[in-house]
Structure formats: C-alpha cells, structure tokens
Write a protein that holds these residues in place. Structure first.
Motif, PDB file in Angstrom:
ATOM      1  N   ARG B  30       0.815  -1.207   0.000  1.00  0.00           N
ATOM      2  CA  ARG B  30       0.000   0.000   0.000  1.00  0.00           C
ATOM      3  C   ARG B  30       0.850   1.259   0.000  1.00  0.00           C
ATOM      4  O   ARG B  30       0.381   2.327  -0.360  1.00  0.00           O
ATOM      5  CB  ARG B  30      -0.871   0.023   1.254  1.00  0.00           C
ATOM      6  N   GLU B  88      -2.318   6.240   0.636  1.00  0.00           N
ATOM      7  CA  GLU B  88      -2.235   4.791   0.502  1.00  0.00           C
ATOM      8  C   GLU B  88      -2.948   4.391  -0.767  1.00  0.00           C
ATOM      9  O   GLU B  88      -3.985   4.945  -1.116  1.00  0.00           O
ATOM     10  CB  GLU B  88      -2.882   4.103   1.703  1.00  0.00           C
ATOM     11  N   ARG B  90      -5.174   2.205  -3.142  1.00  0.00           N
ATOM     12  CA  ARG B  90      -6.343   1.329  -2.975  1.00  0.00           C
ATOM     13  C   ARG B  90      -6.040  -0.031  -3.567  1.00  0.00           C
ATOM     14  O   ARG B  90      -5.529  -0.131  -4.672  1.00  0.00           O
ATOM     15  CB  ARG B  90      -7.555   1.941  -3.673  1.00  0.00           C
ATOM     16  N   LEU B  91      -6.340  -1.063  -2.816  1.00  0.00           N
ATOM     17  CA  LEU B  91      -6.093  -2.412  -3.311  1.00  0.00           C
ATOM     18  C   LEU B  91      -7.387  -3.190  -3.496  1.00  0.00           C
ATOM     19  O   LEU B  91      -7.371  -4.348  -3.873  1.00  0.00           O
ATOM     20  CB  LEU B  91      -5.179  -3.180  -2.347  1.00  0.00           C
TER      21      LEU B  91
END
Lengths: 129, 176
Positions: B30, B88, B90-91
């Motif tokens: 991330r 961060e 986005r996953l």
C-alpha cells in the motif's frame, strides 16, 4: 561465460551478508532500553519542525530529468571506452561530437536557470504538511 | 546434468524468485515509497536475467538507467505529490470480472506463445561479452545513428525542461 559473473555474484552475496549479519549481531547484542528521546532526529540539538514527508520543490524534478539524459550518455561511454585504445583519435573525435551536442542541452538548462537552487526559502508552516 | 549447469539453474531460480517476488511486492504494497524501492530489486532481477542471456551491455543499461535513473525520477515524482505520508494505494478490486477476464486472456495468450514457440537449447558460447561489439558497431558502421542518439537526447532534455518548468502550466507553478 556466465561464470565470469561468478565473482560479481560472490561480491553481491558478501555485501548482502555483511549488512544483514551486522544488523543481526547488533540486534542480538544491544540492550533494549526504550526512551522517547531516542526517537527524535537529534538527541541534542534542534527540535525538528513538522514532518519529514514534505512536498519537494519542482526543481528537484528538473535536475532528475537532466540526470537521466546524462545517465544515458554515460551508458554509451562504456562500449566506447572498451574500443578506444584500438580506434584511437577518430573515436575521440566521434565521442567529442556526441558529448558536444549533449552539452548544448546542459548550456540551455544553465542559461534558462533551471540548474539554480531554490531561491525561495519555505517557511515552517508551508513546509509541514 | 553437470554440476556447473546444476548450480547455474539454482542461481537462475534464486534471481527469478527475487524478480517475481519484488514485482509482486510492488503491486501488493500500500505504501507507494516502498513500492518504488521494491521496483529497484525488480529492475536488478531483470538485469540478472539479461546476464543469463549473455546480454551484458543490456544488463549494464538496465542497472544504470532503470535501477539508477528511472527510480530516482519515480521517487521524485512521489515526493512531489501533496501529502505523501497519508497516501495509501487502494487495493480493493474495482472491476473484478473484467480484470479477471483480461488476466486470464493474457495468461492464455502467453501460454499459447510459450507452448508454440520453437525452443532451441543453445550451449553458452565462450565470448568476452557484447560491450566491445557494441563499441565497434557505434564507432564504425552505426556512427550516424550513434550521433543521432545525442540529438534525440538533446531534444528530450530541452523538451522535458520546457514542459516541467514552473509557470509553464498551472499545476506546475504551485511552488513559485
């Protein structure tokens, strides 16, 4: 032929082991005493203001762009230097032309003051995001 | 299999694992700064694959330009963005079904190409490397393309400096 790079591999392994073993020994031997003072940037000295993660100036990017260009130029110096002793003066002239053309770009950047350092000093309020 | 080629295979698998593992870390982490640093390991892993293919000049180019230069440019690009600390990636899967379909299609295409290819097993020739050959080529038969490279690089440098200069566009002029 691939085993010509065996010594490079040994160097890489030795360098990696040197770092990891040193860190590991340090981790095993050090006394672990926790103190918030240890987490500051300077244990005696100025208190750091704001976060270390500030937005960089755009001028760093200009320098990095120029760096990439001359990185590619350095890459072409490698094969040239290998054949230089055999090729002699003609190779020197040919590489001189190559570098001279690229120096025009450096002169352009210099003349347009893209290489100057940041003149405006950031105030702490601006610097701390 | 001789001892030498056995060790060769083991070393190849180690570097292949390094390349694929660090590439997976780039995708999965991330933290964008960690992704940029893991990309250095990927670039170096690709450079070792070039070495296994006996392309030593290409390997040097990979290390010098990608691991050394492009990463610096990427990190500066990251550092130039606002609020890099809280950022961060986005996953979460955004479009799961089309994504899986594209990935599967790509897998099938690559698999088909690998299975259909006419693989030759070549014994490594004992050469002194490709750098001297490249040097001879750019100093004799390919001198004009070699000098044209410098003109191309000059155009790129001037163009990049012109576009990236503060004040050229509104987004770039923020720090002035």
């Amino acid at each position: 032929m691939i085993f010509n790079y065996g010594n490079v591999l040994v160097f890489a392994i030795a360098a990696t082991l040197f770092v990891t073993v040193t860190m590991l020994v340090s981790r095993l031997l050090q006394p672990s005493v926790y103190d918030t003072e240890k987490l500051t940037s300077y244990e005696c000295g100025m208190r750091p203001v704001g976060s270390a993660w500030v937005q960089f100036s755009i001028r760093f990017y200009l320098v990095a762009l120029a760096f990439i260009i001359f990185d590619v130029e350095i890459l072409f110096l490698f094969p040239w230097s290998v054949v230089f002793t055999a090729a002699g003066l003609a190779a020197l002239v040919k590489m001189g032309i190559f570098i001279a053309i690229l120096l025009l770009g450096l002169a352009y950047a210099w003349q347009r003051s893209d290489l100057d350092w940041v003149k405006q000093v950031m105030s702490p309020e601006e610097g701390s995001f | 299999m001789s001892l030498e080629s056995g060790a060769h295979t083991v070393i190849w698998y180690c570097f292949a694992f390094l390349t694929a593992g660090s590439a997976a870390y780039v995708v999965l982490t991330r933290n964008i700064v960690r992704a940029a640093f893991a990309l250095v390991a990927t670039f170096i892993g690709v450079a070792t694959q070039y070495l296994f293919l006996q392309a030593d000049f290409l390997a040097a180019a990979q290390v010098l330009i990608y691991a050394g230069g492009i990463t610096v440019l990427l990190l500066f690009g990251v550092m130039l963005t606002h609020r890099v600390q809280g950022m961060e990636m986005r996953l979460e899967p955004v479009k799961a079904v089309p994504g899986v379909l594209v990935a599967l299609g790509f897998l099938v295409a690559i698999g088909a190409a690998i299975s259909r290819a006419d693989w030759h097993l070549v014994t490594p020739v004992d050469s002194s490397g490709t750098t001297a050959l490249v040097g001879e080529a750019i100093m004799t038969h390919h001198l004009l393309p070699f000098e044209e490279i410098s003109v191309l690089l000059l155009v790129v440098l001037v163009g990049a400096l012109f576009i990236a200069r503060p004040g050229h566009s509104q987004s770039a002029g923020e720090d002035e």
